[in-house]
Design a protein around this motif. Structure first.
Motif, PDB file in Angstrom:
ATOM      1  N   SER A 133       0.850  -1.190   0.000  1.00  0.00           N
ATOM      2  CA  SER A 133       0.000   0.000   0.000  1.00  0.00           C
ATOM      3  C   SER A 133       0.886   1.239   0.000  1.00  0.00           C
ATOM      4  CB  SER A 133      -0.882   0.014   1.251  1.00  0.00           C
ATOM      5  OG  SER A 133      -0.078   0.207   2.414  1.00  0.00           O
ATOM      6  N   LYS A 134       0.265   2.396  -0.297  1.00  0.00           N
ATOM      7  CA  LYS A 134       1.031   3.642  -0.324  1.00  0.00           C
ATOM      8  C   LYS A 134       1.670   3.931   1.031  1.00  0.00           C
ATOM      9  CE  LYS A 134       0.756   8.541  -1.487  1.00  0.00           C
ATOM     10  NZ  LYS A 134      -0.096   9.684  -1.899  1.00  0.00           N
ATOM     11  N   GLY A 135       0.950   3.636   2.114  1.00  0.00           N
ATOM     12  CA  GLY A 135       1.482   3.871   3.443  1.00  0.00           C
ATOM     13  C   GLY A 135       2.744   3.070   3.718  1.00  0.00           C
ATOM     14  N   TYR A 136       2.744   1.805   3.309  1.00  0.00           N
ATOM     15  CA  TYR A 136       3.929   0.982   3.536  1.00  0.00           C
ATOM     16  C   TYR A 136       5.076   1.384   2.605  1.00  0.00           C
ATOM     17  CZ  TYR A 136       1.945  -2.092   7.043  1.00  0.00           C
ATOM     18  OH  TYR A 136       1.437  -2.575   8.225  1.00  0.00           O
ATOM     19  N   ARG A 137       4.745   1.867   1.416  1.00  0.00           N
ATOM     20  CA  ARG A 137       5.813   2.383   0.546  1.00  0.00           C
ATOM     21  C   ARG A 137       6.480   3.598   1.189  1.00  0.00           C
ATOM     22  NH1 ARG A 137       2.951   2.225  -5.472  1.00  0.00           N
ATOM     23  NH2 ARG A 137       2.308   0.037  -5.368  1.00  0.00           N
ATOM     24  N   GLN A 138       5.674   4.431   1.864  1.00  0.00           N
ATOM     25  CA  GLN A 138       6.253   5.564   2.573  1.00  0.00           C
ATOM     26  C   GLN A 138       7.219   5.084   3.652  1.00  0.00           C
ATOM     27  OE1 GLN A 138       5.784   8.127   0.488  1.00  0.00           O
ATOM     28  NE2 GLN A 138       5.419   9.468   2.229  1.00  0.00           N
ATOM     29  N   ARG A 139       6.868   3.998   4.317  1.00  0.00           N
ATOM     30  CA  ARG A 139       7.751   3.455   5.349  1.00  0.00           C
ATOM     31  C   ARG A 139       9.068   2.959   4.752  1.00  0.00           C
ATOM     32  NH1 ARG A 139       4.664   0.777  10.186  1.00  0.00           N
ATOM     33  NH2 ARG A 139       2.688   1.892  10.180  1.00  0.00           N
ATOM     34  N   VAL A 140       8.971   2.331   3.575  1.00  0.00           N
ATOM     35  CA  VAL A 140      10.192   1.872   2.901  1.00  0.00           C
ATOM     36  C   VAL A 140      11.076   3.073   2.558  1.00  0.00           C
ATOM     37  CG1 VAL A 140      11.137   0.703   0.871  1.00  0.00           C
ATOM     38  CG2 VAL A 140       9.075  -0.201   1.982  1.00  0.00           C
ATOM     39  N   GLY A 141      10.456   4.138   2.038  1.00  0.00           N
ATOM     40  CA  GLY A 141      11.214   5.342   1.705  1.00  0.00           C
ATOM     41  C   GLY A 141      11.858   5.964   2.932  1.00  0.00           C
ATOM     42  N   LEU A 142      11.141   5.968   4.053  1.00  0.00           N
ATOM     43  CA  LEU A 142      11.695   6.511   5.289  1.00  0.00           C
ATOM     44  C   LEU A 142      12.861   5.659   5.778  1.00  0.00           C
ATOM     45  CD1 LEU A 142      11.380   8.710   7.432  1.00  0.00           C
ATOM     46  CD2 LEU A 142       9.718   7.252   8.606  1.00  0.00           C
ATOM     47  N   ALA A 143      12.725   4.336   5.696  1.00  0.00           N
ATOM     48  CA  ALA A 143      13.827   3.445   6.083  1.00  0.00           C
ATOM     49  C   ALA A 143      15.051   3.692   5.202  1.00  0.00           C
ATOM     50  CB  ALA A 143      13.374   1.989   5.984  1.00  0.00           C
ATOM     51  N   GLN A 144      14.819   3.852   3.897  1.00  0.00           N
ATOM     52  CA  GLN A 144      15.923   4.116   2.980  1.00  0.00           C
ATOM     53  C   GLN A 144      16.617   5.437   3.322  1.00  0.00           C
ATOM     54  OE1 GLN A 144      15.905   6.627   0.288  1.00  0.00           O
ATOM     55  NE2 GLN A 144      18.039   6.067  -0.073  1.00  0.00           N
ATOM     56  N   ALA A 145      15.839   6.473   3.682  1.00  0.00           N
ATOM     57  CA  ALA A 145      16.412   7.777   4.008  1.00  0.00           C
ATOM     58  C   ALA A 145      17.290   7.715   5.259  1.00  0.00           C
ATOM     59  CB  ALA A 145      15.302   8.806   4.201  1.00  0.00           C
ATOM     60  N   MET A 146      16.979   6.766   6.154  1.00  0.00           N
ATOM     61  CA  MET A 146      17.727   6.677   7.419  1.00  0.00           C
ATOM     62  C   MET A 146      18.845   5.645   7.392  1.00  0.00           C
ATOM     63  SD  MET A 146      14.788   7.117  10.330  1.00  0.00           S
ATOM     64  CE  MET A 146      13.929   5.604   9.937  1.00  0.00           C
ATOM     65  N   LEU A 147      19.001   4.937   6.268  1.00  0.00           N
ATOM     66  CA  LEU A 147      19.944   3.823   6.212  1.00  0.00           C
ATOM     67  C   LEU A 147      21.348   4.190   6.675  1.00  0.00           C
ATOM     68  CD1 LEU A 147      19.385   1.717   2.969  1.00  0.00           C
ATOM     69  CD2 LEU A 147      19.746   0.840   5.278  1.00  0.00           C
ATOM     70  N   HIS A 148      21.871   5.308   6.185  1.00  0.00           N
ATOM     71  CA  HIS A 148      23.265   5.667   6.475  1.00  0.00           C
ATOM     72  C   HIS A 148      23.392   6.507   7.746  1.00  0.00           C
ATOM     73  CE1 HIS A 148      21.468   8.861   4.130  1.00  0.00           C
ATOM     74  NE2 HIS A 148      22.468   9.670   4.363  1.00  0.00           N
ATOM     75  N   ASP A 149      22.321   6.508   8.571  1.00  0.00           N
ATOM     76  CA  ASP A 149      22.307   7.216   9.853  1.00  0.00           C
ATOM     77  C   ASP A 149      22.724   8.673   9.685  1.00  0.00           C
ATOM     78  OD1 ASP A 149      21.875   7.439  12.555  1.00  0.00           O
ATOM     79  OD2 ASP A 149      23.880   6.783  13.123  1.00  0.00           O
TER      80      ASP A 149
END
Length: 304
Positions: A133-149
């Motif tokens: 869903s769009k909501g879970y895609r947003q979560r994936v994008g947020l996880a990707q943005a935080m990957l490199h701390d």
């Protein structure tokens, strides 16, 4: 300061997408970055993340110039754009592993595990991104943005498409991240600004129109603040004017309710209580009134 913007301007031909704006975003705070559509928010965020170059002025992230030291800036910034670009034919964990490799993260599995847990992706980790869903895609994008701390997180409409339960979880996460990092949050959801942001920057038609903590911004627009009180019977207006700090009195909407306009920072609540006792009447309610963030936004920006 983690992010410092000084006299930043971006021209497209003769059009000024942003026009000499200056602001700072500090470590350990969530900065709300607001403005109507076309105000220049996305342009500013793209300059801060080195997707665009400015026409004039300067922008620094953790002391590094976006113009002369863009590689260092990119290492310091995590960015979630409004239109979240994801590879929909990849699985969630596969995509995060790919992104970690692109960021040069060695042994990424523990970090990916932490982020999957942090963003609530546990049950979706082995699904295709295109099936989410769009909501879970947003979560994936947020996880990707935080990957490199990163030291700085720039989030453009991060809660778009989330249901109320997801929204509450991500708000808690953003608030926690804001205590550890610098978070610049752009959103059109004013309740979100009220719940998450320590300070607000508002731009309109490329120009800065406000840069204040929310409570100070509300007081600035209100001028004198007001106190809404309600008694169990009618009280003469002239007698209410004898309360110290009250400059004028207006009738409220409810029976026996009054809006007391206050001078400056006056706080006459204790005096109001003593007044009720002296007049032998019951004080049914007393609420200090403030403008909502939505009202502040509408007051400061130009419609259309």
């Amino acid at each position: 300061m983690s992010v410092t913007v000084t006299d930043l301007t971006k021209l497209y031909g003769e059009q000024r997408a942003i026009d000499g704006i200056s602001f700072q975003a500090r470590s350990g705070e969530v900065l709300g970055f607001l403005g109507p559509n076309g105000a220049g928010k996305t342009t500013t965020m793209k300059i801060l993340t080195c997707y665009l170059s400015q026409s004039s002025g300067t922008a620094e992230v953790c002391g590094h110039s976006v113009e002369t030291d863009s590689l260092a800036v990119r290492r310091m910034v995590g960015y979630l754009p409004e239109h979240n670009p994801l590879y929909k034919d990849m699985y969630v964990r596969e995509y995060l592993t790919f992104a970690a490799d692109a960021n040069g993260i060695r042994r990424p599995r523990p970090r990916i595990d932490d982020l999957i847990d942090m963003t609530g992706l546990g049950r979706e980790a082995h699904k295709l991104i295109g099936a989410l869903s769009k909501g879970y895609r947003q979560r994936v994008g947020l996880a990707q943005a935080m990957l490199h701390d990163p030291e700085v997180l720039i989030l453009d409409e991060p809660t778009s498409g989330l249901d109320p339960n997801q929204l509450a979880e991500i708000r808690v996460l953003i608030k926690r991240l804001g205590s550890e990092k610098t978070v610049i949050l752009s959103t059109h959801i004013m309740q979100e600004v009220q719940a998450l942001c320590d300070r607000v920057v508002i731009i309109d038609r490329g120009k800065l129109v406000a840069d204040d903590p929310i409570d100070r911004l509300q007081r600035r627009l209100n001028g004198d603040t007001s106190l809404l009180v309600q008694f169990d019977r009618e009280v003469p207006h002239l007698e209410l004017l004898t309360i110290k700090g009250v400059s004028s009195v207006k009738p409220g909407k409810e029976p026996y309710a009054y809006r007391l306009l206050l001078r400056g920072d006056a706080d006459p609540r204790a005096e109001v209580f003593r007044f009720a006792v002296a007049k032998n009447c019951v004080l049914l309610g007393m609420v200090r009134e403030e403008l909502s963030v939505e009202e502040v936004f509408r007051a400061l920006t130009v419609a259309g």
